[in-house]
Enzyme design. Structure first.
Site, short mmCIF file in Angstrom:
data_model
loop_
_atom_site.label_atom_id
_atom_site.label_comp_id
_atom_site.label_asym_id
_atom_site.label_seq_id
_atom_site.Cartn_x
_atom_site.Cartn_y
_atom_site.Cartn_z
N SER A 8 0.85 -1.20 0.00
CA SER A 8 0.00 0.00 0.00
C SER A 8 0.88 1.24 0.00
CB SER A 8 -0.90 0.00 1.23
OG SER A 8 -1.43 1.30 1.39
N HIS A 33 -1.24 -1.29 -4.26
CA HIS A 33 -2.50 -1.06 -3.55
C HIS A 33 -2.58 0.43 -3.26
CE1 HIS A 33 -5.97 -2.19 -1.05
NE2 HIS A 33 -5.56 -1.24 -0.22
N ASP A 35 -4.86 3.53 -1.71
CA ASP A 35 -5.94 3.83 -0.78
C ASP A 35 -6.45 5.25 -0.96
OD1 ASP A 35 -6.11 1.40 0.84
OD2 ASP A 35 -4.06 1.89 1.44
N MET A 37 -9.12 7.99 0.31
CA MET A 37 -9.97 8.31 1.47
C MET A 37 -10.55 9.71 1.33
SD MET A 37 -7.43 6.99 4.44
CE MET A 37 -6.66 5.38 4.40
N HIS A 66 -8.44 1.03 -3.83
CA HIS A 66 -9.36 0.77 -2.72
C HIS A 66 -10.05 2.09 -2.36
CE1 HIS A 66 -9.63 -0.43 1.85
NE2 HIS A 66 -10.82 -0.33 1.29
N MET A 68 -12.22 4.26 -0.20
CA MET A 68 -12.87 4.44 1.10
C MET A 68 -13.59 5.78 1.02
SD MET A 68 -9.73 2.95 3.34
CE MET A 68 -8.65 3.05 1.93
N MET A 137 -11.27 -6.16 5.48
CA MET A 137 -10.51 -5.20 6.28
C MET A 137 -10.14 -5.86 7.61
SD MET A 137 -10.16 -2.63 4.36
CE MET A 137 -9.13 -1.83 5.59
N GLY A 144 -3.08 3.80 8.11
CA GLY A 144 -2.09 2.73 8.08
C GLY A 144 -1.54 2.53 9.48
N GLY A 145 -0.78 1.47 9.66
CA GLY A 145 -0.05 1.26 10.90
C GLY A 145 -0.86 0.81 12.10
N ASP A 175 -6.48 -6.68 4.19
CA ASP A 175 -5.96 -5.31 4.21
C ASP A 175 -5.94 -4.74 5.62
OD1 ASP A 175 -5.15 -2.78 3.56
OD2 ASP A 175 -6.96 -2.23 2.45
N GLY A 177 -2.63 -4.17 8.86
CA GLY A 177 -1.86 -4.85 9.90
C GLY A 177 -1.20 -6.14 9.47
N GLY A 197 1.25 -2.15 4.13
CA GLY A 197 1.70 -0.76 4.03
C GLY A 197 2.92 -0.52 4.88
N SER A 198 2.68 -0.26 6.18
CA SER A 198 3.78 0.06 7.10
C SER A 198 4.84 -1.02 7.14
CB SER A 198 3.24 0.24 8.51
OG SER A 198 2.07 0.98 8.48
C1 DX5 Z 1 -6.39 1.22 5.73
C2 DX5 Z 1 -5.93 0.97 4.31
C3 DX5 Z 1 -4.82 0.02 4.22
C4 DX5 Z 1 -3.56 0.50 4.86
C5 DX5 Z 1 -2.75 -0.69 5.28
O1 DX5 Z 1 -7.50 2.02 5.72
O2 DX5 Z 1 -6.99 0.46 3.54
O3 DX5 Z 1 -4.57 -0.38 2.88
O4 DX5 Z 1 -2.79 1.30 4.00
O5 DX5 Z 1 -1.68 -0.24 6.02
P1 DX5 Z 1 -0.95 -1.13 7.10
O6 DX5 Z 1 -0.38 -2.31 6.35
O7 DX5 Z 1 0.09 -0.21 7.63
O8 DX5 Z 1 -1.98 -1.55 8.10
ZN ZN Z 2 -6.51 -0.46 1.50
#
Ligand code: DX5
Ligand code: ZN
Length: 216
Positions: A8, A33, A35, A37, A66, A68, A137, A144-145, A175, A177, A197-198
């Site tokens: 991500s 990926h 995101d 928002m 994705h 959101m 989810m 993230g994180g 998606d 953690g 992501g992180s």
């Molecule tokens: C959360 C996003 C994820 C996020 C994942 O709302 O949809 O895609 O970037 O990030 P990590 O892997 O850090 O949880």
């Molecule tokens: Zn996502």
């Protein structure tokens, strides 16, 4: 099929999106990926079409977008035109989900449906055969994180049963953690695509972390 890794870019260095994209492109990542928002569906704002269009120039891999956002059906063609290959909308954001999925397909993209952690997978019973991907989810969307929600394993197993029973080719994406500590168990439960992501971008060597997740 061996599992896919979709880093991500939300966790990447936005001041260096070109080099981050080139790194992903050369790595063993399967998809980008992305995101999006809107500050309404989720309590955070990330980025939109111009940013996706900008990084598309530096990538040859599928863009897994994705959304959101509320009313995602308004922007289907816009996301297609900036380079989305897979467009995922939230079940919780779509009153006419089936129509939205049809419109995504008509625009020439694969269609995904994302479920929040509290949403039961049974809501997909009558649409699973029409979608290419389910994004489960494993954190509450928006940031993230965050820490992985353990109940996700159970949801993956149940969803895998549904997909096997209905004999569809729908992919299961996880998606939130995701780390090397839960990746193997998720795949064993039936996950096909892992978003990270992180864990990727905050690691010392993102390219190597992606390879490790690929061979976990
Ligand atoms: C959360 C996003 C994820 C996020 C994942 O709302 O949809 O895609 O970037 O990030 P990590 O892997 O850090 O949880
Ligand atoms: Zn996502």
């Amino acid at each position: 099929m061996s599992h896919l890794i979709a880093p991500s870019i939300l966790a990447s260095d936005f001041a260096n999106l070109q080099s981050e994209s080139e790194m992903l492109d050369k790595s063993n990542a399967d998809w980008f990926h992305i995101d999006v928002m809107d500050g309404v569906f989720v309590p955070n704002i990330s980025f939109g079409m111009p940013v996706i269009k900008a990084i598309k120039k530096f990538s040859n891999k599928p863009f897994d977008v994705h959304l959101m956002i509320v009313e995602p059906e308004k922007y289907i063609n816009d996301f297609k035109s900036v380079g989305a290959d897979i467009l995922t909308v939230h079940y919780e954001a779509c009153t006419h989900l089936h129509r939205t999925v049809q419109e995504i397909h008509n625009a020439g993209m694969k269609a995904g449906v994302a479920l929040n952690p509290h949403t039961n997978i049974n809501v997909l019973e009558d649409i699973i055969q029409d979608i290419d991907l389910v994004c489960l989810m494993s954190v509450n969307p928006g940031f993230g994180g965050q820490s992985f929600i353990e109940n996700t394993y159970n949801k993956v197993s149940l969803l895998k049963e549904m997909i096997t029973e209905k004999n569809t080719s729908t992919l299961i994406e996880i998606d939130g953690g995701v780390t090397s500590a839960n990746a193997r168990k998720l795949i064993d439960c039936g996950a096909d695509v892992l978003v990270a992501g992180s864990f990727v971008f905050k690691s010392e060597d993102p390219t190597e972390t992606i390879s490790n997740l690929k061979t976990v």
